[in-house]
Write an enzyme that holds these catalytic residues in place. Structure first.
Site, short mmCIF file in Angstrom:
data_model
loop_
_atom_site.label_atom_id
_atom_site.label_comp_id
_atom_site.label_asym_id
_atom_site.label_seq_id
_atom_site.Cartn_x
_atom_site.Cartn_y
_atom_site.Cartn_z
N HIS A 157 -6.76 -0.10 -25.08
CA HIS A 157 -6.83 1.30 -24.68
C HIS A 157 -6.60 2.21 -25.88
CE1 HIS A 157 -7.44 0.97 -20.43
NE2 HIS A 157 -6.45 0.13 -20.30
N LYS A 590 -1.57 10.53 -12.46
CA LYS A 590 -2.17 11.77 -12.97
C LYS A 590 -2.62 12.66 -11.82
CE LYS A 590 -6.17 11.62 -15.13
NZ LYS A 590 -7.08 12.60 -14.49
#
EC number: 4.1.1.31
Length: 933
Positions: A157, A590
């Site tokens: 990532h 999120k």
């Protein structure tokens, strides 16, 4: 001589070796700075260190001003030297910390202390206590290991800031520290060790800490494979062997031979979601690299066994099977005619080398003595090694099979020819576009995308029940569709080459309906990885990933509908009626904040378990956790035990992401400990009543529901409903610099946009960590507790009982405690000054600051502890060793960001030293936090 970057005094005599190691490494780093950069730079670093420690301990304005005076006027090259010094120290402090943990574990084992939580011994003891009857415990454990699966899955990532070159040097330093700790050295040996350590630190200082070019996917694949070489190849078989021995000791008279259930996996090279650089060619190269590493390991071990097993038939009996195996060997040396084991192993070596050649892998460094027939599968190699094991065992020297050979057998069973199961992953929206074009080109449906969900399911089911293909090599497809079809066709070929275990899963990101599952089944059918008609088959597990709050809330109903669909259930039966479901911690956080995310994940598991129980299908959960609490991180052992009762049924997969991979698996000792934690937690979660008091938990659920609702409202009000919040976030954090610097191969956003909704969850969390705010890991909790106590003025004892009796809530509080302790509003306030709009800056930072204090106060009320981390002295010690040295990095990052952005705004090309400086501060701060991505 003044020591650079001196640690605080040891609070306990047990910690003195840690302090000594940090002092030693700090002194060597200081010597390197002084000798290579000059006395002035060394003194500047030393003055900065003292000011930073004073600021960290007392928070005085004059100490903060001292940092301004020291650092703000620095030219770029000097600033870079200071950044490198503090960044490398944090890396070295981490090495010392990890070494000390291993030291303390060994000390407990030497003293014969009771098994500690998280060890295999402790887990087995808990199981025996929970079950009571030894006969029943043995039966339950046998059943557990028959179907067990524990799989940490490595993912790449944009937070992965380590270079392999620096990791290699740091691994060597860690190995040397461990050797120094375990051995009593003579004066000469100590001098040699000191000199080697000095050379390693000097090498580290001159090793480029940042990448010159953006990381390619293949580079990420190679980085992932490095952890197999350093840790998994040796420690996975070693852990299995140790567990077998423990079970045999606990249940005298029983013999345990476990099928390897600990299977590290990978996404790297197969995860296409948001990464356009993962192509069919990259997938092919990924499997080739993985296979090459596996065969290299096997050849190394086979050669070593040949050196060890020098038994002569003139002194030792030989079984007919071994005699036949030796007779097939190309080794005809007269010197070894009486050594059947060596000849047999030479033959196995030759066959493995021929297998590599047939797979078009690079030839082995050590050539075989002759040619051999390639192995058709890893099972065939395993069978030959079993002949050697059985020969040793049946002729009275079984002890010779209990070491390297035993572990190699386990490795071949676990790693096969493919190294690690590689997951394919793509977004459901992409699959929709692929199927829409396939249907349109084949004349089945002009506009599949325009159909509603029920129409889509009906059409897909009809196609899956039939046998005709939709794809034609004579038709021209769009670039996207051609690329996606190339992936599944390549996957089919690679599975034939390396075995079905090489590519066993296909994960669907953003799954929100039954049609998403069927679309993937249809794509697999085009490549022969699924078949329709009366003889339905499915070659891969189709794994829905539920990520958003809304998707998690619908997950149970979605899967209930899928399981009720005859065509899907027919496919699932060919997978043994086992369905894996992945839960997304990052995007749900999120979307709704950490508290609501955690609660909806818990509830989704409960709903899914009910749906699968009703359908008679086995459910396996795959937890998409990140390194930070804001992405579902925190201690893995506690997280597994915090799952709902029945959610961990001997099988679990979970992602290991970003810089956390290096912190967990870079060295064998640390890697072994983290693997053991996963296995121990899975054992306890499956076979003990870890969530005791079901009636109490039932009573706690409505409370948690209200807390979640309040936290969700507070989080959404700030992040999605406050005008200008996206601007504040982007200007007050290094998000843009994270996105544009050469950190990872994956773009920071799924699509070109400034919206929070389109930003990937990883850089969202990582950016907040860099500015020491850590907002995704705590925001909303204080408002939730405050609002609930207004509704229930006498409700505090209820929250306290939840903390005491409910692992889920207790773990949630522990994670909030950790994140609050790692955040620093004094530092975060300085980042807020990067925001150009003064009114926006004051408004939003005031809201963040107020919620931080509400959250801390709520935590104190519930736990009764005045200090953060009151029950975690080891983390307090760790933070005391590292955090004062992060402040200069934060200060310099802010200064570099200001200069960088001024250049960008003026249209002037930013200085290369400036870019590198920002990147190194990102690296150093991530190293200091250890779980920021």
């Amino acid at each position: 001589m003044t020591d650079i970057l001196d640690p605080p005094p040891a609070r306990d005599e047990k910690d003195r070796p840690l302090r000594d190691d940090i002092r030693l490494l700090g002194r060597l780093l200081g010597d390197a700075v002084r000798e290579q950069e000059g006395a002035d730079v060394f003194q500047l670093v030393e003055d900065t260190r003292r000011a930073a420690i004073r600021f960290a301990r007392e928070g005085r304005a004059e100490d903060r001003e001292a940092l301004h005076v020291l650092l703000d006027p620095l030219p770029p090259d000097t600033m870079l030297s200071v950044v490198r010094a503090f960044s490398y120290f944090l890396q070295l402090a981490n090495i010392a910390e990890d070494t000390h943990r291993g030291r303390r574990r060994r000390a407990h084992e030497v003293m014969g202390s009771r098994p500690r939580e998280g060890t295999l011994e402790f887990a087995l003891e808990m199981v025996r206590q929970a079950i009571g009857n030894d006969g029943l415990a043995q039966e339950r454990l046998t059943a557990f290991f028959r179907s067990a699966l524990v799989s940490p899955v490595l993912t790449a990532h944009p937070t992965e800031v380590q270079r392999q070159s620096t990791l290699t040097v740091m691994q060597q330093i860690a190995t040397l520290l461990e050797q120094r700790d375990r051995m009593v050295l003579t004066g000469e040996e100590r001098t040699e060790s000191d000199a080697l350590l000095t050379r390693l630190v000097l090498t580290l200082w001159h090793t480029r800490i940042v990448r010159g070019e953006r990381l390619r996917v293949v580079d990420e694949v190679k980085n992932g494979i490095a952890y197999f070489r350093s840790t998994f190849f040796t420690e996975v078989p070693r852990l299995h062997a140790n567990l077998e021995d423990l079970l045999s000791a606990q249940f005298p008279g029983s013999t345990w031979q476990l099928t390897p259930f600990l299977q590290p996996g990978s996404w790297i090279g197969g995860d296409r979601d948001g990464n356009p650089f993962v192509t069919a060619d990259v997938l092919h190269e990924t499997l080739r690299l993985q296979a090459s590493a596996t065969f290299d390991f096997y050849l190394q071990e086979i050669h070593a066994l040949g050196q060890q097993l020098s038994l002569s038939r003139t002194l030792h009996a030989v079984t007919p099977a071994l005699e036949a195996l030796a007779a097939r060997s190309p080794d005809t040396s007269a010197q070894r005619l009486d050594e059947p084991y060596r000849r047999a192993l030479s033959g196995i070596y030759a066959r493995v080398a021929s297998t590599m050649s047939g797979l078009e892998l690079p030839p082995p460094v050590r050539a075989a003595l002759g040619s051999g027939e390639p192995y058709a599968s890893a099972d065939a190699l395993y069978d030959d090694l079993v002949i050697i094991r059985d020969a040793l065992t049946t002729t009275g020297v079984g002890l010779l099979a209990a070491g390297r050979l035993r572990r190699l057998l386990m490795a071949v069973q676990g790693f096969g020819f493919h190294l690690a199961p590689l997951d394919l992953r793509q977004n459901a929206d992409v699959h929709e576009r692929v199927v829409t074009e396939l249907f349109a080109q084949a004349g089945v449906c002009d506009n599949y995308a325009a159909l509603d969900e029920s129409q889509r399911v009906a059409l897909l089911a009809r196609e899956l029940e039939g046998t005709r293909p939709l794809h034609s090599p004579h038709l021209r497809y769009s670039e996207e569709v051609a690329g996606e079809l190339a992936i599944v066709f390549t996957a089919a070929r690679l599975r034939q080459r390396y075995g079905a275990s090489a590519l066993p899963h296909y994960v669907i990101s953003k799954c929100d309906g039954v049609s998403d599952l069927l679309e993937v089944a249809l794509m697999l059918k085009e490549a022969g990885l699924a078949t329709g008609g009366q003889q339905a088959t499915l070659g891969l597990d189709i794994v829905p990933l539920f990520e958003t709050i809304a998707d998690l809330r619908r997950a149970g109903d979605t899967m209930r509908a899928a399981l009720a669909l005859p065509v899907y259930r027919a496919l699932l039966r060919t997978r043994g009626d086992v369905q894996e479901v992945m839960l997304g911690y990052s995007d749900s956080n999120k979307d709704g904040g950490f508290l609501t995310s955690g609660w909806e994940l818990y509830q989704a598991q409960t709903a899914l378990m009910q749906a699968f129980g009703d359908a008679g299908v086995q459910l396996r959960f795959f937890h998409g956790r990140g390194g930070s609490v804001g992405r579902g991180g925190g201690p893995s052992y506690d997280a597994i035990l915090a799952q709902p009762a029945g959610a961990v049924t001997g099988q679990i997969r979970l992602t290991e992401q970003g810089e956390v991979i290096a912190s967990k698996y870079a060295t064998p000792d640390v890697g072994r400990r983290n693997l053991e934690l996963l296995v121990a937690a899975t054992l306890e979660a499956t076979l003990t009543d870890h969530e005791s008091g079901a009636d109490q938990v039932t009573a706690f659920r409505p409370v948690m529901e209200r807390l979640s609702a309040h936290a969700y409202a507070a989080y959404r009000a700030l992040v999605y409903e406050t005008p200008g919040f996206a601007q504040y976030f982007r200007e007050s954090t290094p998000l843009a610099e994270i996105a544009t610097l050469n950190i990872g191969s994956r773009p920071a956003s799924r699509k070109p946009s400034d919206r929070i909704e389109d930003l990937r969850a990883i850089p969202w969390v990582f950016a907040w960590a860099q500015c020491r705010c850590m907002l995704p890991g705590w925001y909303g909790f204080g408002s939730a507790v405050t609002a609930w106590l207004v509704e229930q003025p006498d409700g505090l004892p209820v929250l306290q009982r939840m903390a005491q009796h409910w692992p889920f809530f207790r773990t949630l509080l522990s994670n909030v405690d950790m994140v609050l302790a790692k955040s620093d509003l004094r530092v975060a306030s300085r980042y807020s000054e990067l925001v150009q709009d003064e009114t926006l800056r004051r408004t939003i930072f005031a809201a963040i600051e107020a919620e931080w204090h509400r959250t801390r106060d709520a935590l104190r009320q519930i736990t009764g502890q005045d200090q953060l981390l009151a029950d975690n002295p080891l983390l307090v010690r760790s933070m005391a060793n590292r955090f004062p040295y992060m402040d200069p990095l934060n200060h310099l990052q802010i200064a570099l960001l200001q200069r960088h952005r001024e250049h960008v705004a003026s249209g002037t090309a930013p200085d290369d030293l400036m870019r590198r400086g920002i990147h190194i501060t990102i690296n150093g701060i991530a190293a200091g936090l250890r779980n920021s991505g």
